[in-house]
Design a protein around this motif. Structure first.
Motif, PDB file in Angstrom:
ATOM      1  N   ALA A 250       7.542   1.134   0.998  1.00 26.29           N
ATOM      2  CA  ALA A 250       8.371   2.159   1.653  1.00 26.29           C
ATOM      3  C   ALA A 250       9.044   1.562   2.886  1.00 26.29           C
ATOM      4  CB  ALA A 250       7.507   3.354   2.039  1.00 26.29           C
TER       5      ALA A 250
ATOM      6  N   GLU B  47      19.064   2.894  -2.581  1.00 29.87           N
ATOM      7  CA  GLU B  47      20.215   2.656  -1.700  1.00 29.87           C
ATOM      8  C   GLU B  47      20.248   1.219  -1.199  1.00 29.87           C
ATOM      9  OE1 GLU B  47      19.021   6.113   0.704  1.00 29.87           O
ATOM     10  OE2 GLU B  47      21.059   6.821   0.455  1.00 29.87           O
TER      11      GLU B  47
ATOM     12  N   LYS C 204       0.821  -1.225   0.000  1.00 32.72           N
ATOM     13  CA  LYS C 204       0.000   0.000   0.000  1.00 32.72           C
ATOM     14  C   LYS C 204       0.854   1.274   0.000  1.00 32.72           C
ATOM     15  CE  LYS C 204      -4.184  -1.939   2.086  1.00 32.72           C
ATOM     16  NZ  LYS C 204      -4.572  -2.443   3.399  1.00 32.72           N
TER      17      LYS C 204
ATOM     18  N   MET D 133       9.208   9.627   8.464  1.00 28.45           N
ATOM     19  CA  MET D 133      10.331  10.573   8.606  1.00 28.45           C
ATOM     20  C   MET D 133       9.838  11.970   8.941  1.00 28.45           C
ATOM     21  SD  MET D 133      13.487   9.961   6.053  1.00 28.45           S
ATOM     22  CE  MET D 133      12.557   9.811   4.547  1.00 28.45           C
TER      23      MET D 133
ATOM     24  N   LEU E 188      12.627  16.574  -1.440  1.00 28.83           N
ATOM     25  CA  LEU E 188      12.025  16.606  -0.101  1.00 28.83           C
ATOM     26  C   LEU E 188      12.832  17.491   0.843  1.00 28.83           C
ATOM     27  CD1 LEU E 188      11.436  12.766   0.112  1.00 28.83           C
ATOM     28  CD2 LEU E 188       9.702  14.479  -0.436  1.00 28.83           C
TER      29      LEU E 188
ATOM     30  N   LEU F 187      13.621   3.920  -5.325  1.00 30.35           N
ATOM     31  CA  LEU F 187      13.861   5.357  -5.183  1.00 30.35           C
ATOM     32  C   LEU F 187      14.372   5.686  -3.783  1.00 30.35           C
ATOM     33  CD1 LEU F 187      10.575   6.591  -6.908  1.00 30.35           C
ATOM     34  CD2 LEU F 187      12.851   6.326  -7.943  1.00 30.35           C
ATOM     35  N   GLY F 188      15.260   6.633  -3.702  1.00 29.59           N
ATOM     36  CA  GLY F 188      15.772   7.048  -2.392  1.00 29.59           C
ATOM     37  C   GLY F 188      16.355   5.865  -1.650  1.00 29.59           C
ATOM     38  N   GLY F 189      15.839   5.618  -0.458  1.00 30.82           N
ATOM     39  CA  GLY F 189      16.329   4.471   0.328  1.00 30.82           C
ATOM     40  C   GLY F 189      16.126   3.155  -0.404  1.00 30.82           C
TER      41      GLY F 189
ATOM     42  N   ALA G 245      18.713  14.647   1.446  1.00 34.82           N
ATOM     43  CA  ALA G 245      19.708  14.040   0.550  1.00 34.82           C
ATOM     44  C   ALA G 245      19.751  12.550   0.847  1.00 34.82           C
ATOM     45  CB  ALA G 245      21.080  14.679   0.798  1.00 34.82           C
TER      46      ALA G 245
ATOM     47  N   LEU H 193      13.175  -2.075   8.560  1.00 31.50           N
ATOM     48  CA  LEU H 193      14.606  -2.158   8.876  1.00 31.50           C
ATOM     49  C   LEU H 193      14.871  -3.249   9.904  1.00 31.50           C
ATOM     50  CD1 LEU H 193      17.537  -1.187   8.874  1.00 31.50           C
ATOM     51  CD2 LEU H 193      16.875   0.665  10.421  1.00 31.50           C
TER      52      LEU H 193
ATOM     53  N   GLY I 134      20.810   9.166   2.499  1.00 38.00           N
ATOM     54  CA  GLY I 134      21.368   9.041   3.851  1.00 38.00           C
ATOM     55  C   GLY I 134      21.836   7.628   4.153  1.00 38.00           C
TER      56      GLY I 134
ATOM     57  N   GLU J 112      15.688  12.487  -3.127  1.00 38.91           N
ATOM     58  CA  GLU J 112      15.594  13.110  -1.804  1.00 38.91           C
ATOM     59  C   GLU J 112      15.646  14.635  -1.840  1.00 38.91           C
ATOM     60  OE1 GLU J 112      17.491  10.523  -2.582  1.00 38.91           O
ATOM     61  OE2 GLU J 112      17.610   9.062  -0.954  1.00 38.91           O
TER      62      GLU J 112
ATOM     63  N   LEU K 187       3.925   1.228  -1.510  1.00 38.56           N
ATOM     64  CA  LEU K 187       4.982   0.914  -2.499  1.00 38.56           C
ATOM     65  C   LEU K 187       6.250   0.439  -1.798  1.00 38.56           C
ATOM     66  CD1 LEU K 187       4.449   3.708  -5.183  1.00 38.56           C
ATOM     67  CD2 LEU K 187       3.403   1.448  -5.023  1.00 38.56           C
TER      68      LEU K 187
ATOM     69  N   ASP L 285      10.202   5.724   4.449  1.00 39.63           N
ATOM     70  CA  ASP L 285       8.804   6.097   4.664  1.00 39.63           C
ATOM     71  C   ASP L 285       8.721   7.581   5.007  1.00 39.63           C
ATOM     72  OD1 ASP L 285       5.988   4.412   5.941  1.00 39.63           O
ATOM     73  OD2 ASP L 285       6.254   6.587   5.849  1.00 39.63           O
ATOM     74  N   ILE L 286       8.245   8.353   4.030  1.00 43.55           N
ATOM     75  CA  ILE L 286       8.229   9.821   4.174  1.00 43.55           C
ATOM     76  C   ILE L 286       7.324  10.230   5.331  1.00 43.55           C
ATOM     77  CG2 ILE L 286       7.571  11.993   3.033  1.00 43.55           C
ATOM     78  CD1 ILE L 286       8.287  10.574   0.352  1.00 43.55           C
TER      79      ILE L 286
ATOM     80  N   MET M 277      14.667  10.117 -12.408  1.00 46.75           N
ATOM     81  CA  MET M 277      14.835   8.672 -12.373  1.00 46.75           C
ATOM     82  C   MET M 277      15.594   8.223 -13.612  1.00 46.75           C
ATOM     83  SD  MET M 277      11.041   7.382 -11.297  1.00 46.75           S
ATOM     84  CE  MET M 277       9.962   8.447 -10.327  1.00 46.75           C
TER      85      MET M 277
END
Ligand SMILES: CCCCCCCCCCCCC/C=C/C(=O)SCCNC(=O)CCNC(=O)[C@H](O)C(C)(C)COP(=O)(O)OP(=O)(O)OC[C@H]1O[C@@H](n2cnc3c(N)ncnc32)[C@H](O)[C@@H]1OP(=O)(O)O
Length: 260
Positions: free
Chosen positions: A27, A114, A23, A71, A137, A109-111, A140, A33, A142, A134, A25, A67-68, A167
């Motif tokens: 995140a 990474e 739900k 965060m 938002l 994307l982003g994390g 950067a 983690l 992380g 990032e 994507l 997860d925006i 992208m």
């Protein structure tokens, strides 16, 4: 072991881990983690498991980033006080010495990008898209994005992606050296599992040391890397698997690996 935000299963000597928060994507939040770290620790400790595959649930995203929502609520000082994100490198990159593959089935994307770059190599679906957005938002990368992406694709492309947040699709990612191969989405997980099964059938000690050596090239100077590689080769020549591997070739039979 059952988890809430990931799924795990084993097929022979291969462990398949699936990020499972469709739900959002897939995140990456604190629970992902913690559960991912535990799942990788189980994989690393289980002698019957020799290679792992990490993928995302659904056809849209591997992981659309940290997860925006989580965060945005976190008190800023806590990121520094808790040395946030350090667990990814300590627990997943450094402690997992067996080979594992990221099967990127969509947005990374982003994390999410990474995390994919922490894998030993990436197999990308033809629909995959990679990015470090990032900056959009106000932050950067992380979790290694600016460091691993730059080493993988070069400064110019990494810099453009980090500064514009754009992208890159699977074709560009393969062309740039970020991914090993592109696979049709429908075949991605099976191809990754087949590849992992091939790796799992290799002498386990040699597999771990080959992984360590390629990573050393990613992280040190050529001179230091050549010395480390030579030492590793010399160590491997003293193993039972080296004797078995060379005997098996001469006798035209499959090797019977001891992992020693
Ligand atoms: C306190 C932090 C806890 C984290 C602990 C672990 C962290 C590990 C990683 C740490 C990494 C360090 C630094 C990294 C930071 C980041 O990763 S910042 C985030 C970077 N990613 C993005 O900016 C992408 C954001 N998403 C999008 O741009 C779009 O969703 C999309 C991928 C382009 C897809 O668009 P579309 O098809 O229109 O779908 P949406 O409607 O936008 O999304 C569907 C639902 O999924 C939710 N969602 C998507 N991405 C995230 C996300 N990153 N975090 C949380 N939720 C996300 C989206 O809100 C939708 O949900 P609903 O609104 O409820 O429908």
């Amino acid at each position: 072991m059952t988890y809430e935000t990931i799924l795990t299963e084993t097929r022979g000597a291969v462990t398949l881990i699936t990020l499972n928060r469709p739900k959002s994507l897939n995140a990456l939040n604190s629970q992902v983690l913690a559960e991912l770290t535990d799942a990788f620790a189980q994989f690393e400790a289980d002698a019957s498991q020799r290679c792992a595959v990490l993928t995302g649930s659904g056809d849209k995203a591997f992981a659309a980033g940290a997860d925006i929502k989580e965060m945005s609520d976190k008190p800023p000082a806590d990121f520094y006080i808790e040395d946030f994100f350090s667990g990814w490198t300590a627990d997943i990159v450094k402690k997992v010495r067996k080979p594992w593959i990221a099967a990127v089935n969509g947005f990374a994307l982003g994390g999410g990008c990474e995390l994919a770059m922490m894998a030993d190599f990436i197999l990308a679906a033809d629909t995959a898209k990679f990015g470090q957005p990032e900056i959009k938002l106000g932050v950067a990368p992380g979790m290694g994005g600016s460091q691993r992406l730059t080493r993988a694709v070069g400064k110019s492309k990494a810099m453009e992606m980090c500064l514009t947040g754009r992208m890159m699709d699977a074709e560009e990612a393969e062309r740039s050296g970020l991914v090993a191969r592109i696979v049709p989405l429908a075949d991605l997980v099976e191809d990754a599992m087949k590849t992992a099964t091939t790796i799992a059938a290799m002498p386990p000690l040699a597999a771990m040391m080959n992984k360590e050596m390629v990573n050393t090239a990613f992280e040190t100077t050529l001179d230091q890397g050549l010395i480390a590689e030579r030492r590793m080769f010399q160590v491997l020549t003293a193993t039972e698997d080296k004797a078995e591997g060379m005997a098996a070739f001469v006798e035209k039979r499959a090797g019977n690996w001891k992992g020693r």
